[in-house]
Scaffold this motif. Structure first.
Motif, mmCIF file in Angstrom:
data_model
loop_
_atom_site.group_PDB
_atom_site.id
_atom_site.type_symbol
_atom_site.label_atom_id
_atom_site.label_comp_id
_atom_site.label_asym_id
_atom_site.label_seq_id
_atom_site.Cartn_x
_atom_site.Cartn_y
_atom_site.Cartn_z
ATOM 1 N N TYR A 41 0.809 -1.219 -0.253
ATOM 2 C CA TYR A 41 0.053 0.015 -0.044
ATOM 3 C C TYR A 41 0.945 1.336 0.232
ATOM 4 C CZ TYR A 41 -3.592 -3.353 1.439
ATOM 5 O OH TYR A 41 -4.248 -4.283 1.351
ATOM 6 N N ASN A 42 0.367 2.190 -0.819
ATOM 7 C CA ASN A 42 1.088 3.557 -0.889
ATOM 8 C C ASN A 42 0.777 4.529 0.265
ATOM 9 O OD1 ASN A 42 2.449 3.113 -3.358
ATOM 10 N ND2 ASN A 42 0.757 3.445 -4.357
ATOM 11 N N SER A 43 -0.373 4.094 0.958
ATOM 12 C CA SER A 43 -0.642 4.934 2.142
ATOM 13 C C SER A 43 -1.706 3.935 2.972
ATOM 14 C CB SER A 43 -1.647 6.099 1.712
ATOM 15 O OG SER A 43 -2.721 5.709 1.086
ATOM 16 N N ILE A 44 -1.901 4.402 4.114
ATOM 17 C CA ILE A 44 -2.919 3.794 5.232
ATOM 18 C C ILE A 44 -4.393 3.878 4.328
ATOM 19 C CG2 ILE A 44 -4.002 3.480 7.659
ATOM 20 C CD1 ILE A 44 -1.031 2.887 7.168
ATOM 21 N N ASP A 45 -4.546 4.988 3.848
ATOM 22 C CA ASP A 45 -5.688 5.295 3.360
ATOM 23 C C ASP A 45 -6.087 4.293 2.192
ATOM 24 O OD1 ASP A 45 -6.644 7.229 4.883
ATOM 25 O OD2 ASP A 45 -6.352 8.858 3.479
ATOM 26 N N GLU A 46 -5.106 3.735 1.359
ATOM 27 C CA GLU A 46 -5.173 2.794 0.502
ATOM 28 C C GLU A 46 -5.839 1.658 0.730
ATOM 29 O OE1 GLU A 46 -2.106 0.865 -2.658
ATOM 30 O OE2 GLU A 46 -2.231 3.002 -2.836
ATOM 31 N N PHE A 47 -5.172 0.973 1.958
ATOM 32 C CA PHE A 47 -5.565 -0.053 2.853
ATOM 33 C C PHE A 47 -7.143 0.070 3.133
ATOM 34 C CE2 PHE A 47 -6.901 -1.630 6.911
ATOM 35 C CZ PHE A 47 -6.678 -3.044 6.714
ATOM 36 N N TYR A 48 -7.656 1.359 3.732
ATOM 37 C CA TYR A 48 -8.726 1.401 4.009
ATOM 38 C C TYR A 48 -9.899 1.427 2.842
ATOM 39 C CZ TYR A 48 -8.256 2.615 8.941
ATOM 40 O OH TYR A 48 -8.108 2.484 10.251
ATOM 41 N N MET A 49 -9.313 1.950 1.612
ATOM 42 C CA MET A 49 -10.379 1.819 0.330
ATOM 43 C C MET A 49 -10.457 0.517 -0.060
ATOM 44 S SD MET A 49 -9.274 5.345 -1.722
ATOM 45 C CE MET A 49 -7.469 5.031 -1.474
ATOM 46 N N GLU A 50 -9.369 -0.213 -0.093
ATOM 47 C CA GLU A 50 -9.487 -1.655 -0.530
ATOM 48 C C GLU A 50 -10.312 -2.557 0.385
ATOM 49 O OE1 GLU A 50 -6.213 -5.033 -0.415
ATOM 50 O OE2 GLU A 50 -5.970 -3.816 -2.052
ATOM 51 N N GLU A 51 -9.936 -2.265 1.868
ATOM 52 C CA GLU A 51 -10.821 -3.176 2.666
ATOM 53 C C GLU A 51 -12.321 -2.646 2.758
ATOM 54 O OE1 GLU A 51 -10.594 -6.093 5.461
ATOM 55 O OE2 GLU A 51 -9.092 -5.666 3.908
ATOM 56 N N LEU A 52 -12.820 -1.640 2.502
ATOM 57 C CA LEU A 52 -13.770 -1.116 2.642
ATOM 58 C C LEU A 52 -14.760 -1.257 1.205
ATOM 59 C CD1 LEU A 52 -13.646 2.017 4.976
ATOM 60 C CD2 LEU A 52 -14.262 -0.240 5.599
ATOM 61 N N SER A 53 -13.849 -1.483 -0.040
ATOM 62 C CA SER A 53 -14.284 -1.430 -1.211
ATOM 63 C C SER A 53 -14.867 -0.070 -1.730
ATOM 64 C CB SER A 53 -15.293 -2.594 -1.454
ATOM 65 O OG SER A 53 -14.440 -3.923 -1.191
ATOM 66 N N ILE A 54 -14.252 0.866 -1.401
ATOM 67 C CA ILE A 54 -14.774 2.324 -1.501
ATOM 68 C C ILE A 54 -13.727 3.217 -2.604
ATOM 69 C CG2 ILE A 54 -16.591 2.255 0.368
ATOM 70 C CD1 ILE A 54 -14.440 4.069 1.991
ATOM 71 N N SER A 55 -14.022 4.296 -2.920
ATOM 72 C CA SER A 55 -13.156 5.052 -3.269
ATOM 73 C C SER A 55 -12.670 6.224 -2.512
ATOM 74 C CB SER A 55 -13.884 5.844 -4.664
ATOM 75 O OG SER A 55 -14.922 6.983 -4.144
ATOM 76 N N ASN A 56 -11.688 6.938 -2.830
ATOM 77 C CA ASN A 56 -11.091 7.946 -2.253
ATOM 78 C C ASN A 56 -11.964 9.001 -1.693
ATOM 79 O OD1 ASN A 56 -8.813 9.208 -0.834
ATOM 80 N ND2 ASN A 56 -8.855 10.854 -2.409
ATOM 81 N N GLU A 57 -12.977 9.289 -2.598
ATOM 82 C CA GLU A 57 -14.042 10.478 -2.123
ATOM 83 C C GLU A 57 -14.665 9.847 -1.270
ATOM 84 O OE1 GLU A 57 -13.377 9.512 -5.533
ATOM 85 O OE2 GLU A 57 -12.052 11.165 -5.987
ATOM 86 N N GLU A 58 -15.251 8.411 -1.195
ATOM 87 C CA GLU A 58 -16.062 7.790 -0.177
ATOM 88 C C GLU A 58 -15.750 7.932 1.077
ATOM 89 O OE1 GLU A 58 -19.077 5.000 -2.598
ATOM 90 O OE2 GLU A 58 -16.812 4.567 -3.061
ATOM 91 N N LEU A 59 -14.198 7.373 0.978
ATOM 92 C CA LEU A 59 -13.485 7.521 2.495
ATOM 93 C C LEU A 59 -13.397 8.680 2.897
ATOM 94 C CD1 LEU A 59 -11.487 5.889 4.213
ATOM 95 C CD2 LEU A 59 -9.704 6.191 2.933
ATOM 96 N N ILE A 60 -13.134 9.839 2.256
ATOM 97 C CA ILE A 60 -12.993 11.105 2.508
ATOM 98 C C ILE A 60 -14.464 11.475 3.531
ATOM 99 C CG2 ILE A 60 -13.160 13.483 2.122
ATOM 100 C CD1 ILE A 60 -11.153 13.085 -0.167
#
Length: 189
Positions: A41-60
């Protein structure tokens, strides 16, 4: 029948229950070899997006939902207070009911910060840092019980430190709160 967690619930679980804020925690959570998550993962957020199956905008948006809870979690969480933080909505409801003031003397968070300013950036007179920020503290009403919503209140550092577990809430309010209010009036004027 298996109940699916909502994205917010799963984010809460990952962020606040499992406390995944660093790559080593991802390694443990995902059963990866030490250091493997950092390569994946390039960032912790990338892990969250993959784990939650959501886009960066949705994670925000999800993170935005927890913004105030996250601020209070960072300020107040410790293991002994875990029960208070087990549900973000319940915690926020409890916190808002406290009114950002001391349960005993009713000094506000804003006034505590004014005292810190008047004391050159430190609440304590001896410049020790434990209570230097002038933050309301989470206090147990009955010291023999745990941190539950029924047994916890916000208290100013003055009341929390002086009352401690030596004086009952009733006696504190009757004998000491009037003097505390006069003391704050003197400091703030």
């Amino acid at each position: 029948m298996k109940l699916e967690l909502s994205i917010k619930d799963k984010y809460y679980q990952l962020c606040y229950t499992y406390r995944i804020h660093e790559y080593s925690k991802i390694d443990v959570y995902s059963n990866l070899k030490p250091g493997e998550a950092k390569l994946k993962y390039n960032s912790i957020d990338e892990f969250y997006m993959e784990e939650l199956s959501i886009s960066n905008e949705e994670l925000i948006k999800v993170k935005s939902h927890f913004k105030e809870f996250n601020r209070l979690y960072a300020k107040y969480f410790n293991k002994s207070r875990g029960e208070l933080f087990s549900n973000s909505e319940e915690f926020m409801k409890w916190y808002k009911e406290q009114g950002e003031k001391c349960k005993y003397c009713e000094v506000s968070q804003k006034d505590l910060l004014r005292i810190v300013d008047k004391r050159n950036g430190n609440l304590t007179l001896n410049q020790k840092t434990k209570r230097s920020k002038g933050t309301l503290e989470i206090e147990k009403l009955d010291p023999s019980k745990g941190y539950t919503y029924e047994n916890s209140v916000l208290a100013c550092p003055f009341c929390n430190n002086a009352k401690s577990n030596l004086i009952s809430e009733t006696d504190w309010k009757e004998f000491f709160v009037p003097a505390m209010k006069l003391y704050f009036k003197k400091i703030l004027n």
